[in-house]
Design a protein around this motif. Structure first.
Motif, mmCIF file in Angstrom:
data_model
loop_
_atom_site.group_PDB
_atom_site.id
_atom_site.type_symbol
_atom_site.label_atom_id
_atom_site.label_comp_id
_atom_site.label_asym_id
_atom_site.label_seq_id
_atom_site.Cartn_x
_atom_site.Cartn_y
_atom_site.Cartn_z
ATOM 1 N N HIS A 122 44.507 37.438 31.196
ATOM 2 C CA HIS A 122 45.336 38.641 31.050
ATOM 3 C C HIS A 122 44.916 39.744 32.017
ATOM 4 O O HIS A 122 45.268 40.908 31.818
ATOM 5 C CB HIS A 122 45.313 39.158 29.602
ATOM 6 N N ASN A 123 44.197 39.375 33.040
ATOM 7 C CA ASN A 123 43.826 40.294 34.108
ATOM 8 C C ASN A 123 44.327 39.680 35.411
ATOM 9 O O ASN A 123 43.779 38.675 35.872
ATOM 10 C CB ASN A 123 42.310 40.486 34.152
ATOM 11 N N PRO A 124 45.364 40.235 36.024
ATOM 12 C CA PRO A 124 45.958 39.604 37.208
ATOM 13 C C PRO A 124 45.137 39.739 38.483
ATOM 14 O O PRO A 124 45.499 39.147 39.508
ATOM 15 C CB PRO A 124 47.296 40.339 37.347
ATOM 16 N N LYS A 125 44.052 40.489 38.448
ATOM 17 C CA LYS A 125 43.246 40.673 39.655
ATOM 18 C C LYS A 125 42.524 39.384 40.037
ATOM 19 O O LYS A 125 42.205 38.548 39.185
ATOM 20 C CB LYS A 125 42.221 41.796 39.438
ATOM 21 N N ALA A 126 42.261 39.233 41.326
ATOM 22 C CA ALA A 126 41.544 38.063 41.847
ATOM 23 C C ALA A 126 40.073 38.149 41.442
ATOM 24 O O ALA A 126 39.416 39.167 41.678
ATOM 25 C CB ALA A 126 41.673 38.015 43.361
ATOM 26 N N GLN A 127 39.557 37.083 40.849
ATOM 27 C CA GLN A 127 38.238 37.142 40.228
ATOM 28 C C GLN A 127 37.245 36.185 40.868
ATOM 29 O O GLN A 127 37.587 35.055 41.218
ATOM 30 C CB GLN A 127 38.388 36.858 38.735
ATOM 31 N N TYR A 128 36.021 36.669 41.024
ATOM 32 C CA TYR A 128 34.952 35.859 41.594
ATOM 33 C C TYR A 128 33.618 36.373 41.089
ATOM 34 O O TYR A 128 33.530 37.419 40.428
ATOM 35 C CB TYR A 128 35.001 35.890 43.127
#
Length: 248
Positions: free
Chosen positions: A200-206
């Protein structure tokens, strides 16, 4: 070998998200190497461009592992094609296969690790890298229950992808040395997804990991979602375009 790494997984042909992540970790950190945990292709519209970007990164940083995910495995091995949970997933992989260049196909075939997992001795610590989980390295999902299995206790760190959910869990198994009261610690890490997050977080994650200080930074980076959505065609189910907006 240094001790500072970025961990990237589930890019899914989303070039805008990958570029945003690269800009972010170059500004914030000075990594010594990069882990790629699989699924660089499919669902998104730009697999060839993503592979070119990864090739460029590989010239700047040491690649610690570069695993097949279930999407690379299904592309290269037709026996895995039926394992997609939906017909739209199979249709999208056919589309991806049609648009892959010969160079991209060769990269997947020869530069990625088809076993879907890798065991690495890193700075004196045992690291297991896999896309899924030990019972099914391509399609399996690492859960709170499967982490209890003793087979993981021999590793100091376990890096996994596939779920598209960030994860950080420290398990303590019996059988460790007396200095640690008979407990053996294993740290499980999932960086989340760059190109198709589902938390539910559309940001790109790493994930950024400093072994030297035992610190872990889970990052979520804004990118131009509208641009990436604008590239979708009718050849791919609109579901994959729409889900980018809400991270589902």
């Amino acid at each position: 070998m240094g001790s500072k790494f970025v961990i990237l997984s589930d890019i899914h042909a989303n070039l805008s998200a990958l570029k945003a992540v690269i800009r972010d970790f170059k500004e914030k950190y000075k990594p010594d190497g990069i882990f790629f945990l699989g699924d660089i292709i499919n669902y998104g519209m730009r697999p060839n461009e993503v592979i070119l970007e990864i090739k460029a990164l590989s010239k700047e940083y040491e690649v610690m592992c570069n695993l097949f995910g279930n999407h690379e495995k299904a592309l290269m091995d037709s026996t895995h094609f039926s394992r997609f949970s939906s017909e739209r997933g199979r249709v999208t992989l056919k589309y991806t296969k049609d648009i892959l260049t010969a160079d991209s196909y060769e990269y997947i075939q020869s530069r990625m690790q088809g076993e879907g997992y890798a065991e690495i001795l890193l700075n004196g610590r045992s690291v297991l890298c896999l896309h899924g989980e030990l019972r099914d390295v391509y399609w399996g999902k690492l859960t709170s229950e499967s982490m209890k299995e003793e087979s993981y206790s021999k590793y100091d760190y376990v890096l996994s992808g596939h779920t598209h959910f960030p994860l950080h869990v420290e398990m303590f198994y019996a059988g460790g040395c007396i200095e640690f009261r008979g407990k053996k610690r294993t740290v499980f890490m999932n960086p989340g997804s760059i190109g198709q997050p589902r938390n539910h977080n559309p940001k790109a994650q790493y994930l950024y990991w400093d072994m030297g200080t035992d610190t872990f930074h889970y990052n979520a980076v804004e990118y131009d979602i509208a641009l990436e959505q604008s590239l979708y065609t009718d050849a791919v189910d609109v579901f994959y375009k729409n889900r980018l907006l809400n991270g589902i």
